[in-house]
Design a protein around this motif. Structure first.
Motif, mmCIF file in Angstrom:
data_model
loop_
_atom_site.group_PDB
_atom_site.id
_atom_site.type_symbol
_atom_site.label_atom_id
_atom_site.label_comp_id
_atom_site.label_asym_id
_atom_site.label_seq_id
_atom_site.Cartn_x
_atom_site.Cartn_y
_atom_site.Cartn_z
ATOM 1 N N LEU A 27 0.857 -1.194 0.000
ATOM 2 C CA LEU A 27 0.000 0.000 0.000
ATOM 3 C C LEU A 27 0.890 1.240 0.000
ATOM 4 N N ARG A 29 1.020 5.483 -0.409
ATOM 5 C CA ARG A 29 0.127 6.661 -0.383
ATOM 6 C C ARG A 29 0.337 7.605 -1.576
ATOM 7 N N ILE A 119 -0.781 -1.186 -4.578
ATOM 8 C CA ILE A 119 -1.946 -0.290 -4.661
ATOM 9 C C ILE A 119 -1.516 1.138 -4.293
ATOM 10 N N GLN A 121 -1.992 5.437 -3.983
ATOM 11 C CA GLN A 121 -2.994 6.355 -3.414
ATOM 12 C C GLN A 121 -3.745 5.712 -2.251
ATOM 13 N N LYS A 122 -3.047 4.926 -1.475
ATOM 14 C CA LYS A 122 -3.666 4.273 -0.314
ATOM 15 C C LYS A 122 -2.887 4.694 0.929
ATOM 16 N N ASN A 123 -3.472 5.625 1.673
ATOM 17 C CA ASN A 123 -2.803 6.147 2.857
ATOM 18 C C ASN A 123 -3.212 5.325 4.082
ATOM 19 N N ALA A 139 -6.937 1.658 6.412
ATOM 20 C CA ALA A 139 -6.677 2.748 5.468
ATOM 21 C C ALA A 139 -7.871 3.711 5.581
ATOM 22 N N GLU A 140 -7.918 4.732 4.709
ATOM 23 C CA GLU A 140 -9.000 5.719 4.835
ATOM 24 C C GLU A 140 -10.367 5.068 4.755
ATOM 25 N N ASP A 141 -10.517 4.135 3.781
ATOM 26 C CA ASP A 141 -11.859 3.633 3.490
ATOM 27 C C ASP A 141 -12.042 2.148 3.761
ATOM 28 N N GLU A 142 -11.026 1.491 4.294
ATOM 29 C CA GLU A 142 -11.194 0.044 4.516
ATOM 30 C C GLU A 142 -10.216 -0.480 5.559
#
Ligand code: FAD
Length: 424
Positions: A27, A29, A119, A121-123, A139-142
């Motif tokens: 991952l 970012r 992946i 753009q995964k902060n 992460a932000e969304d998961e």
């Protein structure tokens, strides 16, 4: 397996794990691997060829370094030592200049082709823990679960902090680097640095460019660009009155005749700033725990050896060693701290910790600001005197050298500095 950070450390770990049959996710970012990564930079291949033997044939490196240049800068003069060696010009070449935006992007594509999920753009925001064991990341969304998380998220590693491994930050443990990539055509670079086609130069600067503050400058020749930068210790920068803006130091450095003529006609195509670790082994955090390993800059694996900065080989080798540890842990299906402690053993046996220990006193030597002001000035002034002829009859060479040395070097302070230097 989750690797947080798609820089050299994270991608090397992923490369090692790619053929293991495990699901490996990196991952990152940034928009792509390489987009947020800064180095000087020059990479030495000899220490890492055995760790990543198949990587180098196709790797998009810049120029192999055949010339080492060290410039001591006074206020209005400078002295340059230049080393050319046939040994540096023989294959396999020992070191290359490198542009991370190009190299890391290529490396990420390579590990993707080998089946790793990279992946961008995964902060990653946090670790997920259960009964003290790391079992995944947020992460932000998961949320994603994993047997083991590898923190490869760079010098300010948020993951190492979340794992409770980091010591408090001290400004004296970090320097700030500012860098420009200046585009020039290859022939111009070769003419200006008197290089053979494809060969490169690595130049370091110490002295008045940092106005007495701990730090220095660097210039690396790439295929069709120059990497030019300046590094200053945060502690030195904070102490300075009146305050200096480091980007202004870089602008002033570029105005020096020694630099101006080398970059003439070039276009700045990239501008970046980043922290560098100066703390050495003293600030190395804990590097393993239940379900987690820490690699590269995140593990404090960086050194300022005064004549060269090291970090990229440590990042890549530590990534590989973490990968090997994970493979071994997988065989036993045991990702506890005691199983992952194998990583620390491998690190201690490797060139990384051997060098980190040899240079364990480098911070106390680098704190001596006379190295960055008095001595470069004194050497340049003495050399200038030696080379000058004016209206007065010239004194004997011996007298000129003796008087110059006596004035600047034959004193208790210099003797003490010399004794301190023996520790490096
Ligand atoms: C100005 C300068 C000059 C240098 N010169 C040299 C040199 O000449 N030679 C040398 O060997 N070393 C040099 N170094 C040191 C070297 O660049 C580093 O040691 C090396 O880049 C470390 O690699 P890394 O993979 O550990 O970290 P990084 O390259 O910093 O990679 C960390 C990655 O993690 C990502 N990330 C961070 N947080 C998150 C998050 N929360 N979620 C997802 N992703 C995240 C980042 O975007 C980044 O891609 C220099 C450093 C600087 C700053």
């Amino acid at each position: 397996m989750i690797i947080v950070g798609g820089g050299l450390a994270g991608l090397s770990c992923a490369y090692e794990l790619a053929d293991s049959g495990m699901t490996v996710i990196v991952l990152e970012r940034g928009d792509f691997s390489g987009s947020k990564n800064v180095t000087g930079g020059r990479i030495y291949l000899r220490p890492i060829r055995n760790y990543l033997p198949d990587l180098w044939k196709e790797a998009p490196l810049e120029r192999h370094v055949t010339k080492e240049i060290l410039t001591l800068m006074g206020e209005t003069n400078s002295t340059t030592f230049e080393l050319y060696s046939d040994r540096f010009n023989r294959e396999p070449y020992p070191s290359y200049t490198i542009l991370r935006a190009k190299f890391d992007r290529w490396f990420a594509d390579l590990v993707s082709e080998k089946g790793v999920f990279v992946i961008p753009q995964k902060n990653v925001k946090d670790l997920i823990k259960k009964n003290g064991k790391v079992i995944g990341i947020k992460a932000e969304d998961e949320e994603i679960g994993a047997d083991c998380v590898v923190a490869a998220d760079g010098i300010l590693s948020f993951m190492a902090e979340k794992a409770g491994f980091r010591q408090p930050f001290h400004p004296e443990h970090f320097a700030l680097g500012f860098k420009e990539v200046i585009q020039l055509d290859p022939k111009t670079i070769e003419d200006r640095f008197t290089l053979e086609e494809g060969a490169g130069a690595a130049q370091l600067f110490v002295g008045s460019l940092t106005k007495g503050m701990m730090g220095g400058g660097f210039l690396y020749t790439n295929r069709d660009s120059l990497s030019l930068g300046i590094v200053v210790g945060i502690h030195s920068l904070n102490r300075r009155e009146p305050r200096e803006e480091i980007y202004k130091l870089l602008d002033e450095f570029k105005e020096r005749p020694e630099i101006k003529n080398l970059i003439k006609g070039g276009n700045v195509i990239e501008y970046s700033a980043h922290l560098i670790s100066e703390g050495g082994v003293q600030i190395k955090p804990r590097v393993y725990g239940d379900g987690i390993l820490v690699v590269g800059d995140a593990a404090g694996l960086g050194l300022n050896m005064l004549v060269t900065v090291r970090g990229m080989e440590y990042a890549m080798a530590s990534g590989v060693l973490a990968g090997r540890t994970i493979k071994k842990a997988k065989e036993k299906n045991n990702f506890s701290a005691s199983s992952l402690a194998h990583y620390e053993k491998l690190l201690n046996e490797s060139f990384i910790m051997k060098e980190m220990n040899t240079y364990k006193n480098s911070l106390s030597i680098l704190e001596n600001e006379r190295l960055f002001s008095k001595y470069p000035q004194a050497i340049s002034s003495l050399f200038e005197k030696l080379m000058s002829v004016d209206e007065h009859p010239k004194e004997s060479l011996y007298k000129t050298v003796y008087q110059g040395l006596k004035k600047e070097f034959f004193n208790l302070q210099t003797f003490k500095d010399w004794l301190l230097f023996r520790k490096m």
